[in-house]
Design a protein around this motif. Structure first.
Motif, PDB file in Angstrom:
ATOM      1  N   THR A   9       0.769  -1.253   0.018  1.00 23.21           N
ATOM      2  CA  THR A   9       0.016   0.037   0.081  1.00 23.21           C
ATOM      3  C   THR A   9       0.829   1.305  -0.203  1.00 23.21           C
ATOM      4  N   VAL A  10       0.224   2.529  -0.207  1.00 26.61           N
ATOM      5  CA  VAL A  10       0.862   3.823  -0.180  1.00 26.61           C
ATOM      6  C   VAL A  10       1.657   3.856   1.101  1.00 26.61           C
ATOM      7  N   GLU A  11       0.969   3.412   2.262  1.00 27.87           N
ATOM      8  CA  GLU A  11       1.625   3.653   3.710  1.00 27.87           C
ATOM      9  C   GLU A  11       2.595   2.621   3.989  1.00 27.87           C
ATOM     10  N   GLN A  12       2.460   1.677   3.381  1.00 25.29           N
ATOM     11  CA  GLN A  12       3.770   0.699   3.291  1.00 25.29           C
ATOM     12  C   GLN A  12       4.736   1.325   2.683  1.00 25.29           C
ATOM     13  N   LEU A  13       4.632   1.877   1.454  1.00 25.04           N
ATOM     14  CA  LEU A  13       5.806   2.262   0.657  1.00 25.04           C
ATOM     15  C   LEU A  13       6.379   3.354   1.501  1.00 25.04           C
ATOM     16  N   ALA A  14       5.706   4.572   1.990  1.00 26.52           N
ATOM     17  CA  ALA A  14       6.013   5.627   2.800  1.00 26.52           C
ATOM     18  C   ALA A  14       7.041   5.000   4.012  1.00 26.52           C
ATOM     19  N   LEU A  15       6.483   4.062   4.722  1.00 28.31           N
ATOM     20  CA  LEU A  15       7.140   3.391   5.853  1.00 28.31           C
ATOM     21  C   LEU A  15       8.412   2.964   5.155  1.00 28.31           C
ATOM     22  N   ARG A  16       8.684   2.158   4.479  1.00 21.33           N
ATOM     23  CA  ARG A  16       9.883   1.820   3.703  1.00 21.33           C
ATOM     24  C   ARG A  16      11.050   2.918   3.250  1.00 21.33           C
ATOM     25  N   ARG A  61       9.857  -3.418  10.776  1.00 21.87           N
ATOM     26  CA  ARG A  61       8.372  -2.924  10.853  1.00 21.87           C
ATOM     27  C   ARG A  61       8.035  -2.365   9.552  1.00 21.87           C
ATOM     28  N   ALA A  62       9.078  -2.052   8.578  1.00 24.53           N
ATOM     29  CA  ALA A  62       8.873  -1.601   7.170  1.00 24.53           C
ATOM     30  C   ALA A  62       8.977  -2.857   6.265  1.00 24.53           C
ATOM     31  N   GLY A  63       9.262  -4.267   6.918  1.00 24.78           N
ATOM     32  CA  GLY A  63       9.406  -5.331   6.100  1.00 24.78           C
ATOM     33  C   GLY A  63      10.467  -5.440   5.256  1.00 24.78           C
ATOM     34  N   LEU A  64      11.738  -4.736   5.667  1.00 19.67           N
ATOM     35  CA  LEU A  64      12.870  -4.645   4.614  1.00 19.67           C
ATOM     36  C   LEU A  64      14.012  -5.616   5.171  1.00 19.67           C
ATOM     37  N   ILE A  65      13.696  -6.197   6.186  1.00 18.92           N
ATOM     38  CA  ILE A  65      14.820  -7.253   6.729  1.00 18.92           C
ATOM     39  C   ILE A  65      14.045  -8.568   7.255  1.00 18.92           C
ATOM     40  N   THR A  66      14.902  -9.809   7.106  1.00 17.52           N
ATOM     41  CA  THR A  66      14.344 -10.969   7.607  1.00 17.52           C
ATOM     42  C   THR A  66      15.112 -11.445   8.947  1.00 17.52           C
ATOM     43  N   THR A  67      14.709 -12.056   9.590  1.00 21.59           N
ATOM     44  CA  THR A  67      15.432 -12.579  10.954  1.00 21.59           C
ATOM     45  C   THR A  67      15.366 -14.027  10.853  1.00 21.59           C
ATOM     46  N   ARG A  68      16.273 -14.857  11.499  1.00 17.17           N
ATOM     47  CA  ARG A  68      16.362 -16.210  11.637  1.00 17.17           C
ATOM     48  C   ARG A  68      17.476 -16.492  12.846  1.00 17.17           C
ATOM     49  N   ARG A  69      17.020 -17.632  13.474  1.00 19.38           N
ATOM     50  CA  ARG A  69      17.675 -17.986  14.669  1.00 19.38           C
ATOM     51  C   ARG A  69      18.696 -19.073  14.465  1.00 19.38           C
ATOM     52  N   ARG A  70      20.053 -18.932  15.150  1.00 22.29           N
ATOM     53  CA  ARG A  70      20.908 -19.716  14.865  1.00 22.29           C
ATOM     54  C   ARG A  70      21.656 -20.121  16.333  1.00 22.29           C
ATOM     55  N   GLY A  71      20.919 -20.972  16.848  1.00 24.32           N
ATOM     56  CA  GLY A  71      21.484 -21.418  18.372  1.00 24.32           C
ATOM     57  C   GLY A  71      20.812 -20.225  19.222  1.00 24.32           C
TER      58      GLY A  71
END
Length: 220
Positions: free
Chosen positions: A132-139, A185-195
């Protein structure tokens, strides 16, 4: 046979006809799909090229698929989906080809003495819903901060923990965590757990699409 006879009889005319035919097919069947997938594939290609330069072939292959491994001592690449058979690259090397249409399948095309091709999936075959436009503005706001821009240079190349980013940028872990929270929150990064560690990495596909997403958003 008829096509071959025409090609031999009038090569320039048949070549022109075939070229025009392929261009018409591109416009009719493939152009829209390519415009949707181009940014994703380009971003992945740049990422694999950077991994190859910084971490070598083993690092690049590990990012392609956990099914592909490199034995550096013998210079042998193994793909565990192959039941039998082997090939040699000769002088041609190995060609990596990303695809969004073949997901989730990993394909190995080879013949002894020929250049082998590793056709690997990038993301899902289903196109993501346009933001959405709001998501684009956030990013865009998230990326506008100079500290977060510098962090993205690291996160685009590899996965980092919060403490590793804090050390790299001379900041405290809580400060880095706040910036990571904005990017997440902007959906620009991913996270994963390693140990016991949590690794953060830039979603290069999302970032690569920002320009086309913006244009699509304002034209809707």
């Amino acid at each position: 046979m008829l096509f071959t006879e025409r090609l031999l009889a009038d090569p320039p005319h048949i070549r022109a006809w075939l070229r025009q035919f392929l261009q018409d097919c591109d416009e009719a069947f493939f152009a829209e799909t390519w415009s949707r997938l181009r940014d994703r594939l380009t971003a992945d290609t740049r990422l694999k090229t950077d991994l190859l330069r910084r971490k070598g072939l083993a690092g690049a292959l590990a990012a392609v698929s956990p099914s592909v491994t490199l034995d550096e001592a013998t210079a042998r690449i193994s793909v565990d989906k192959l039941g039998e058979g082997r090939t040699a690259t000769g002088d041609g090397g190995l060609l990596l080809t990303p695809t969004s249409l073949g997901w989730p399948h990993l394909m190995v095309l080879h013949r002894y003495g020929w250049q082998p091709v590793l056709h690997y999936p990038v993301g899902s075959s289903e196109p993501a819903a346009p933001p959405t436009v709001e998501q684009l503005a956030l990013r865009m706001t998230a990326l506008s901060h100079p500290v977060r821009m510098r962090m993205c240079r690291n996160l685009a190349r590899s996965a980092y923990t919060t403490s590793e980013l804090a050390q790299a940028h001379g900041m405290t872990a809580p400060e880095i965590s706040r910036h990571l929270g904005v990017l997440k929150r902007a959906g620009l990064i991913t996270t994963r757990r390693r140990g016991r560690y949590v690794l953060h990495q830039l979603d290069v596909t999302v970032v690569a699409r920002l320009g086309s997403d913006f244009l699509e958003g304002i034209l809707r």
